[in-house]
Design a protein around this motif. Structure first.
Motif, PDB file in Angstrom:
ATOM      1  N   CYS A 193      46.076  47.919  36.725  1.00 19.71           N
ATOM      2  CA  CYS A 193      45.044  48.758  37.344  1.00 19.71           C
ATOM      3  C   CYS A 193      44.078  47.900  38.147  1.00 19.71           C
ATOM      4  O   CYS A 193      43.811  46.762  37.780  1.00 19.71           O
ATOM      5  N   ILE A 236      41.034  55.541  25.875  1.00 18.95           N
ATOM      6  CA  ILE A 236      42.119  54.602  26.188  1.00 18.95           C
ATOM      7  C   ILE A 236      42.515  53.836  24.934  1.00 18.95           C
ATOM      8  O   ILE A 236      43.697  53.715  24.612  1.00 18.95           O
ATOM      9  N   GLU A 241      43.889  44.599  34.021  1.00 17.55           N
ATOM     10  CA  GLU A 241      42.962  45.018  35.061  1.00 17.55           C
ATOM     11  C   GLU A 241      42.762  43.862  36.032  1.00 17.55           C
ATOM     12  O   GLU A 241      42.391  42.769  35.622  1.00 17.55           O
ATOM     13  N   ARG A 284      43.909  56.389  34.083  1.00 20.37           N
ATOM     14  CA  ARG A 284      44.469  55.538  33.028  1.00 20.37           C
ATOM     15  C   ARG A 284      44.618  56.316  31.731  1.00 20.37           C
ATOM     16  O   ARG A 284      45.647  56.249  31.062  1.00 20.37           O
ATOM     17  N   HIS A 326      39.781  56.697  39.121  1.00 20.80           N
ATOM     18  CA  HIS A 326      40.865  55.781  38.760  1.00 20.80           C
ATOM     19  C   HIS A 326      40.815  55.454  37.278  1.00 20.80           C
ATOM     20  O   HIS A 326      41.846  55.319  36.631  1.00 20.80           O
ATOM     21  N   GLU A 327      39.609  55.351  36.746  1.00 24.69           N
ATOM     22  CA  GLU A 327      39.453  55.082  35.323  1.00 24.69           C
ATOM     23  C   GLU A 327      40.042  56.221  34.489  1.00 24.69           C
ATOM     24  O   GLU A 327      40.658  56.001  33.458  1.00 24.69           O
ATOM     25  N   LYS A 345      37.644  47.705  36.642  1.00 27.18           N
ATOM     26  CA  LYS A 345      37.339  47.792  35.213  1.00 27.18           C
ATOM     27  C   LYS A 345      36.896  49.204  34.846  1.00 27.18           C
ATOM     28  O   LYS A 345      36.309  49.901  35.666  1.00 27.18           O
ATOM     29  N   VAL A 346      37.164  49.590  33.611  1.00 24.69           N
ATOM     30  CA  VAL A 346      36.658  50.864  33.097  1.00 24.69           C
ATOM     31  C   VAL A 346      35.199  50.655  32.724  1.00 24.69           C
ATOM     32  O   VAL A 346      34.872  49.772  31.940  1.00 24.69           O
ATOM     33  N   LYS A 347      34.332  51.482  33.274  1.00 24.20           N
ATOM     34  CA  LYS A 347      32.900  51.332  33.040  1.00 24.20           C
ATOM     35  C   LYS A 347      32.349  52.349  32.037  1.00 24.20           C
ATOM     36  O   LYS A 347      31.347  52.097  31.386  1.00 24.20           O
ATOM     37  N   GLU A 348      33.005  53.481  31.931  1.00 24.02           N
ATOM     38  CA  GLU A 348      32.501  54.552  31.062  1.00 24.02           C
ATOM     39  C   GLU A 348      33.002  54.371  29.632  1.00 24.02           C
ATOM     40  O   GLU A 348      34.203  54.273  29.395  1.00 24.02           O
ATOM     41  N   LEU A 355      35.641  56.840  28.225  1.00 21.42           N
ATOM     42  CA  LEU A 355      37.002  56.578  28.685  1.00 21.42           C
ATOM     43  C   LEU A 355      37.608  55.401  27.927  1.00 21.42           C
ATOM     44  O   LEU A 355      38.776  55.434  27.552  1.00 21.42           O
ATOM     45  N   THR A 356      36.813  54.372  27.703  1.00 25.50           N
ATOM     46  CA  THR A 356      37.290  53.219  26.940  1.00 25.50           C
ATOM     47  C   THR A 356      37.720  53.646  25.538  1.00 25.50           C
ATOM     48  O   THR A 356      38.763  53.208  25.040  1.00 25.50           O
TER      49      THR A 356
END
Length: 159
Positions: A7, A20, A37, A138, A134-135, A10-13, A16-17
């Protein structure tokens, strides 16, 4: 069986992390799954097409470095074919066989994938005609991989 998801960014939220991480935990007993990432390229002037092209190219170089030469590669592309969950399960496992049990999914950056990456991929699919962060893509991809596993194994999973 091994799936790698490459990807851009980076995943910021945090929500969402957490999602995932939950799906990676659910998938892990069935197959090896990993995320890689690569850094997104800053774009100072989003109205400058040459700057966008430069960023896409730089991100593409990073993506290509992250893909092993022997992996079967599938790009997520909004303009490609859509599959329902049963079709995706069949698609996933048939492509794992083509890839010698190694499969790489690629999720590009905000402006898409470079032509070099598009030349390298073996196939492209769309998660939906809707546009997602985009996050978030994933998390949706992971959920569908988990659902595909459950379908393949004739195991119960909510509808």
């Amino acid at each position: 069986m091994k799936i790698k998801i490459v990807c851009v960014g980076k995943v910021k939220e945090k929500y969402l992390t957490l999602g995932i991480d939950e799906y990676i935990k659910r998938i892990s007993p069935y197959m090896d799954i990993s995320f890689l990432e690569v850094n997104d390229e800053p774009i100072l002037n989003p109205k400058d097409q040459s700057e966008i092209d430069r960023a896409i190219s730089k991100e593409g170089e990073r993506i290509l470095k992250a893909i092993s030469s022997d992996s079967y590669v599938i790009a997520l592309d909004l303009n490609q074919k859509e599959l329902d969950s049963i079709e995706f399960s069949f698609y996933l496992y048939s492509n794992l066989e083509k890839g010698g049990s190694s499969l790489t999914f690629v999720i590009g950056g905000s402006y898409g994938l470079s032509s070099e990456v598009k030349k390298r991929v073996n196939d492209s699919i769309s998660l939906s005609k809707l546009t997602y962060l985009h996050e978030m893509s994933r998390l949706i991809l992971l959920e569908q991989i988990y659902r595909a596993i459950k379908i393949r194994n004739n195991e119960v999973y909510h509808k």
